[in-house]
Scaffold this motif. Structure first.
Motif, PDB file in Angstrom:
ATOM      1  N   LEU A 255       0.823  -1.212   0.000  1.00 18.61           N
ATOM      2  CA  LEU A 255       0.000   0.000   0.000  1.00 18.61           C
ATOM      3  C   LEU A 255       0.860   1.265   0.000  1.00 18.61           C
ATOM      4  CD1 LEU A 255      -2.875   1.172   0.213  1.00 18.61           C
ATOM      5  CD2 LEU A 255      -2.670   0.975   2.676  1.00 18.61           C
ATOM      6  N   SER A 256       1.995   1.214   0.667  1.00 16.97           N
ATOM      7  CA  SER A 256       2.819   2.419   0.793  1.00 16.97           C
ATOM      8  C   SER A 256       3.880   2.569  -0.288  1.00 16.97           C
ATOM      9  CB  SER A 256       3.508   2.430   2.159  1.00 16.97           C
ATOM     10  OG  SER A 256       4.424   1.365   2.256  1.00 16.97           O
ATOM     11  N   MET A 257       4.058   1.571  -1.127  1.00 16.41           N
ATOM     12  CA  MET A 257       5.186   1.603  -2.066  1.00 16.41           C
ATOM     13  C   MET A 257       5.095   2.740  -3.087  1.00 16.41           C
ATOM     14  SD  MET A 257       4.535  -1.720  -4.414  1.00 16.41           S
ATOM     15  CE  MET A 257       3.177  -1.831  -5.556  1.00 16.41           C
ATOM     16  N   ARG A 258       3.902   3.204  -3.381  1.00 11.99           N
ATOM     17  CA  ARG A 258       3.750   4.261  -4.388  1.00 11.99           C
ATOM     18  C   ARG A 258       3.571   5.642  -3.789  1.00 11.99           C
ATOM     19  NH1 ARG A 258       0.021   3.329  -9.478  1.00 11.99           N
ATOM     20  NH2 ARG A 258       0.814   5.402  -9.824  1.00 11.99           N
ATOM     21  N   LEU A 259       3.595   5.761  -2.491  1.00  9.84           N
ATOM     22  CA  LEU A 259       3.295   7.058  -1.891  1.00  9.84           C
ATOM     23  C   LEU A 259       4.211   8.161  -2.412  1.00  9.84           C
ATOM     24  CD1 LEU A 259       2.461   6.183   1.823  1.00  9.84           C
ATOM     25  CD2 LEU A 259       0.900   6.845   0.006  1.00  9.84           C
TER      26      LEU A 259
ATOM     27  N   GLU B 262       6.634   7.048  -7.005  1.00  3.59           N
ATOM     28  CA  GLU B 262       6.079   7.415  -8.312  1.00  3.59           C
ATOM     29  C   GLU B 262       6.302   8.902  -8.597  1.00  3.59           C
ATOM     30  OE1 GLU B 262       4.228   5.731 -11.708  1.00  3.59           O
ATOM     31  OE2 GLU B 262       5.148   4.872  -9.950  1.00  3.59           O
ATOM     32  N   ASP B 263       6.161   9.734  -7.570  1.00  5.39           N
ATOM     33  CA  ASP B 263       6.429  11.170  -7.738  1.00  5.39           C
ATOM     34  C   ASP B 263       7.900  11.425  -8.028  1.00  5.39           C
ATOM     35  OD1 ASP B 263       3.798  12.055  -7.319  1.00  5.39           O
ATOM     36  OD2 ASP B 263       4.055  11.923  -5.154  1.00  5.39           O
TER      37      ASP B 263
ATOM     38  N   ARG C 207       9.943   9.235  -9.493  1.00  6.62           N
ATOM     39  CA  ARG C 207      10.233   8.711 -10.829  1.00  6.62           C
ATOM     40  C   ARG C 207       9.704   9.627 -11.920  1.00  6.62           C
ATOM     41  NH1 ARG C 207       7.910   5.609 -14.733  1.00  6.62           N
ATOM     42  NH2 ARG C 207       5.979   5.321 -13.589  1.00  6.62           N
ATOM     43  N   LEU C 208       8.476  10.106 -11.762  1.00  8.80           N
ATOM     44  CA  LEU C 208       7.851  10.944 -12.786  1.00  8.80           C
ATOM     45  C   LEU C 208       8.200  12.423 -12.642  1.00  8.80           C
ATOM     46  CD1 LEU C 208       4.314   9.301 -12.887  1.00  8.80           C
ATOM     47  CD2 LEU C 208       6.196   8.988 -14.496  1.00  8.80           C
ATOM     48  N   ARG C 209       8.940  12.761 -11.627  1.00  3.86           N
ATOM     49  CA  ARG C 209       9.343  14.142 -11.351  1.00  3.86           C
ATOM     50  C   ARG C 209       8.140  15.082 -11.200  1.00  3.86           C
ATOM     51  NH1 ARG C 209      14.039  13.378 -15.436  1.00  3.86           N
ATOM     52  NH2 ARG C 209      15.625  12.625 -14.012  1.00  3.86           N
ATOM     53  N   THR C 210       7.142  14.605 -10.493  1.00  3.88           N
ATOM     54  CA  THR C 210       5.953  15.424 -10.238  1.00  3.88           C
ATOM     55  C   THR C 210       6.031  16.143  -8.893  1.00  3.88           C
ATOM     56  OG1 THR C 210       4.812  13.480  -9.372  1.00  3.88           O
ATOM     57  CG2 THR C 210       4.413  14.034 -11.670  1.00  3.88           C
ATOM     58  N   LEU C 211       7.181  16.092  -8.265  1.00  7.88           N
ATOM     59  CA  LEU C 211       7.330  16.806  -7.000  1.00  7.88           C
ATOM     60  C   LEU C 211       7.205  18.315  -7.195  1.00  7.88           C
ATOM     61  CD1 LEU C 211      10.133  14.806  -5.203  1.00  7.88           C
ATOM     62  CD2 LEU C 211       7.742  14.973  -4.583  1.00  7.88           C
TER      63      LEU C 211
ATOM     64  N   THR D  28      13.474   6.225  -2.988  1.00  6.64           N
ATOM     65  CA  THR D  28      13.748   5.461  -4.198  1.00  6.64           C
ATOM     66  C   THR D  28      12.831   5.890  -5.330  1.00  6.64           C
ATOM     67  OG1 THR D  28      13.913   3.238  -5.131  1.00  6.64           O
ATOM     68  CG2 THR D  28      12.212   3.574  -3.488  1.00  6.64           C
ATOM     69  N   ARG D  29      13.275   5.650  -6.549  1.00  8.71           N
ATOM     70  CA  ARG D  29      12.490   6.012  -7.728  1.00  8.71           C
ATOM     71  C   ARG D  29      11.582   4.873  -8.183  1.00  8.71           C
ATOM     72  NH1 ARG D  29      14.678   9.921 -11.331  1.00  8.71           N
ATOM     73  NH2 ARG D  29      13.929   8.595 -13.012  1.00  8.71           N
TER      74      ARG D  29
END
Length: 189
Positions: free
Chosen positions: A12-16, A19-20, A22-26, A101-102
């Motif tokens: 459940l927490s792996m994408r918190l 993903e941001d 990796r996709l540089r949506t920060l 991690t990415r």
């Protein structure tokens, strides 16, 4: 239950955050009028709310048990409190790992392995072996009492909601959320 939750809540927490990253949506998150603390708490609380929904979905089992005989409600209540606190602990740990991690698969594996290792430290067979390495230091006993949430979970399963168990889980949850916040601030500099 702690062992199962370690595997399920890591998923459940792996994408918190990974993903941001990796996709540089920060940058999108930074553009919002939210502080980094609000972002960290918001993502963690949303995952925790989903965990609460999962726990609520188990209430029909309680009704079934109550219909077929006497039930020890204190043990059940303690188990639910423990499951909620352990879930918050696992999700905070997973959120922190995810922010470092990415790749979400890497975040899952690292979160699950770290959670399982920390739980294993509280197992009598593990900490007695660690105590045997340096008997004068008693490192295994110390790690089991101060680092592993397993003893807290066992007391909750007996229906005992002890202050020491609550402080351990809430304190470590706060520590992992703080580490998550530091990681997020480091990424957005």
């Amino acid at each position: 239950l702690p062992w199962t939750l370690a595997l399920c809540l890591a998923a459940l927490s792996m994408r918190l955050w990974s993903e941001d990253v990796r996709l540089r949506t920060l940058e999108t998150w930074r553009a919002l009028p939210l502080s980094p603390l609000q972002l960290v708490l918001g993502k963690w609380l949303s995952a925790l709310l989903l965990h609460v929904v999962y726990l609520l979905l188990t209430t029909p089992v309680l009704l079934l048990l109550a219909a077929h005989g006497p039930v020890e409600w204190s043990r059940i209540a303690g188990g639910y409190v423990g499951s909620l606190l352990l879930g918050g602990w696992l999700l905070a740990l997973g959120a922190w790992i995810s922010s470092t991690t990415r790749d979400q698969t890497t975040a899952y594996v690292l979160s699950a392995l770290l959670a399982l290792a920390l739980l294993a430290l509280g197992d009598l067979r593990v900490w007695t072996v660690v105590d045997g390495w340096l008997p004068q230091v008693q490192a295994g006993s110390w790690l089991a009492a101060h680092l592993s949430p397993l003893s807290a979970c066992q007391s909750f399963a007996r229906g005992l909601v002890g202050l020491d168990a609550v402080v351990l889980l809430v304190g470590q949850t706060a520590l992992y959320l703080w580490l998550n916040l530091r990681s997020l601030r480091a990424m957005t500099r």
